[in-house]
Design a protein around this motif. Structure first.
Motif, PDB file in Angstrom:
ATOM      1  N   GLY A  83     -50.794 -27.726 -20.184  1.00 54.15           N
ATOM      2  CA  GLY A  83     -51.839 -26.487 -20.303  1.00 54.15           C
ATOM      3  C   GLY A  83     -52.095 -26.259 -21.766  1.00 54.15           C
ATOM      4  N   SER A  84     -51.076 -26.661 -22.800  1.00 54.19           N
ATOM      5  CA  SER A  84     -51.609 -26.575 -24.265  1.00 54.19           C
ATOM      6  C   SER A  84     -52.633 -27.145 -24.639  1.00 54.19           C
ATOM      7  CB  SER A  84     -50.332 -26.923 -24.954  1.00 54.19           C
ATOM      8  OG  SER A  84     -50.287 -28.466 -24.689  1.00 54.19           O
ATOM      9  N   GLU A  85     -53.295 -27.953 -23.623  1.00 48.19           N
ATOM     10  CA  GLU A  85     -54.574 -28.624 -24.308  1.00 48.19           C
ATOM     11  C   GLU A  85     -55.718 -27.809 -24.131  1.00 48.19           C
ATOM     12  OE1 GLU A  85     -55.046 -32.165 -21.596  1.00 48.19           O
ATOM     13  OE2 GLU A  85     -53.412 -33.137 -22.947  1.00 48.19           O
ATOM     14  N   VAL A  86     -55.713 -26.544 -23.449  1.00 48.71           N
ATOM     15  CA  VAL A  86     -56.962 -25.830 -23.283  1.00 48.71           C
ATOM     16  C   VAL A  86     -56.465 -24.378 -24.323  1.00 48.71           C
ATOM     17  CG1 VAL A  86     -58.281 -24.455 -21.898  1.00 48.71           C
ATOM     18  CG2 VAL A  86     -57.589 -26.527 -21.129  1.00 48.71           C
ATOM     19  N   ALA A  87     -57.319 -24.398 -25.516  1.00 44.86           N
ATOM     20  CA  ALA A  87     -56.727 -23.214 -26.430  1.00 44.86           C
ATOM     21  C   ALA A  87     -57.535 -21.968 -25.852  1.00 44.86           C
ATOM     22  CB  ALA A  87     -57.182 -23.498 -27.682  1.00 44.86           C
ATOM     23  N   ARG A  88     -56.826 -20.878 -26.510  1.00 45.79           N
ATOM     24  CA  ARG A  88     -57.419 -19.438 -25.961  1.00 45.79           C
ATOM     25  C   ARG A  88     -58.876 -19.577 -26.680  1.00 45.79           C
ATOM     26  NH1 ARG A  88     -53.582 -14.573 -25.350  1.00 45.79           N
ATOM     27  NH2 ARG A  88     -51.484 -15.817 -24.615  1.00 45.79           N
ATOM     28  N   GLY A  89     -59.802 -18.993 -25.993  1.00 48.88           N
ATOM     29  CA  GLY A  89     -61.139 -19.018 -26.321  1.00 48.88           C
ATOM     30  C   GLY A  89     -61.964 -20.566 -26.293  1.00 48.88           C
ATOM     31  N   GLY A  90     -61.318 -21.557 -26.021  1.00 42.57           N
ATOM     32  CA  GLY A  90     -61.606 -22.478 -25.710  1.00 42.57           C
ATOM     33  C   GLY A  90     -62.083 -23.363 -24.552  1.00 42.57           C
ATOM     34  N   ALA A  91     -62.370 -24.518 -24.233  1.00 46.26           N
ATOM     35  CA  ALA A  91     -62.570 -25.277 -23.134  1.00 46.26           C
ATOM     36  C   ALA A  91     -62.363 -26.677 -23.094  1.00 46.26           C
ATOM     37  CB  ALA A  91     -63.843 -24.974 -22.482  1.00 46.26           C
ATOM     38  N   LYS A  92     -61.784 -27.132 -22.153  1.00 49.25           N
ATOM     39  CA  LYS A  92     -61.720 -28.717 -22.127  1.00 49.25           C
ATOM     40  C   LYS A  92     -62.303 -29.396 -20.893  1.00 49.25           C
ATOM     41  CE  LYS A  92     -58.049 -32.408 -22.050  1.00 49.25           C
ATOM     42  NZ  LYS A  92     -58.654 -33.066 -23.142  1.00 49.25           N
ATOM     43  N   LEU A  93     -63.285 -30.542 -21.224  1.00 49.67           N
ATOM     44  CA  LEU A  93     -63.872 -31.158 -20.030  1.00 49.67           C
ATOM     45  C   LEU A  93     -63.001 -32.546 -19.458  1.00 49.67           C
ATOM     46  CD1 LEU A  93     -66.327 -31.609 -18.293  1.00 49.67           C
ATOM     47  CD2 LEU A  93     -67.201 -32.790 -20.190  1.00 49.67           C
ATOM     48  N   TYR A  94     -62.689 -32.319 -18.317  1.00 48.12           N
ATOM     49  CA  TYR A  94     -61.988 -33.443 -17.608  1.00 48.12           C
ATOM     50  C   TYR A  94     -62.819 -34.350 -16.961  1.00 48.12           C
ATOM     51  CZ  TYR A  94     -58.303 -30.316 -18.993  1.00 48.12           C
ATOM     52  OH  TYR A  94     -57.082 -29.579 -19.238  1.00 48.12           O
TER      53      TYR A  94
END
Ligand code: FES
Length: 141
Positions: free
Chosen positions: A50-61
């Motif tokens: 879960g730590s890979e997605v910061a507040r205000g951010g996004a992550k593409l898998y």
């Protein structure tokens, strides 16, 4: 000379038989060419920490065709990254903007909304949750 006339007709027919082959090549073009069989998860998928997605951010898998974003309060959102225009897998995330490689549509990874045409429909939202420090997304999550 009737015999000669008959031979000419056979030659013409033989030539016409080759024409349908050209039609096969045209049949290969269509909207499905861009899609490349992309699909979002049909069951819950463990995407990682879960730590890979910061507040205000996004992550593409990319491997799962999913984007996960986290708002300022820490709440998660997940969307399918199969483009709603013609089904291409979206492979680029600039900040929180998803960019489709096929025709340039752009989507907001936080809301799923279209921010640039030609797509007109928003991305499909997926259920998402944090469990044991992991992000789980997909139907049934
Ligand atoms: Fe056309 Fe994405 S498939 S812009």
């Amino acid at each position: 000379m009737p015999a000669r006339s008959s031979a000419s007709r056979r030659t013409v027919l033989r030539g016409a038989a080759a024409v349908p082959v050209a039609g096969l090549a045209l049949a290969a073009c269509g909207p499905g060419d861009d899609a490349q069989g992309a699909a979002a998860p049909t069951a819950p998928v463990d995407l990682g920490a879960g730590s890979e997605v910061a507040r205000g951010g996004a992550k593409l898998y990319r491997d799962h065709n999913v984007v996960v974003s986290r708002d300022a309060s820490g709440a998660l959102k997940a969307y399918s990254t199969v483009c709603t225009h013609a089904g291409c897998p979206i492979n680029e995330l600039r900040g929180t903007t998803l960019v489709c490689p096929c025709h340039g549509s752009e989507f907001d990874a936080v809301t799923g909304k279209v921010v640039r045409a030609p797509a007109t429909e928003p991305l499909t939202e997926l259920p998402v949750k944090a469990a044991g420090g992991r992000i789980i997304a997909g139907p049934g999550a």
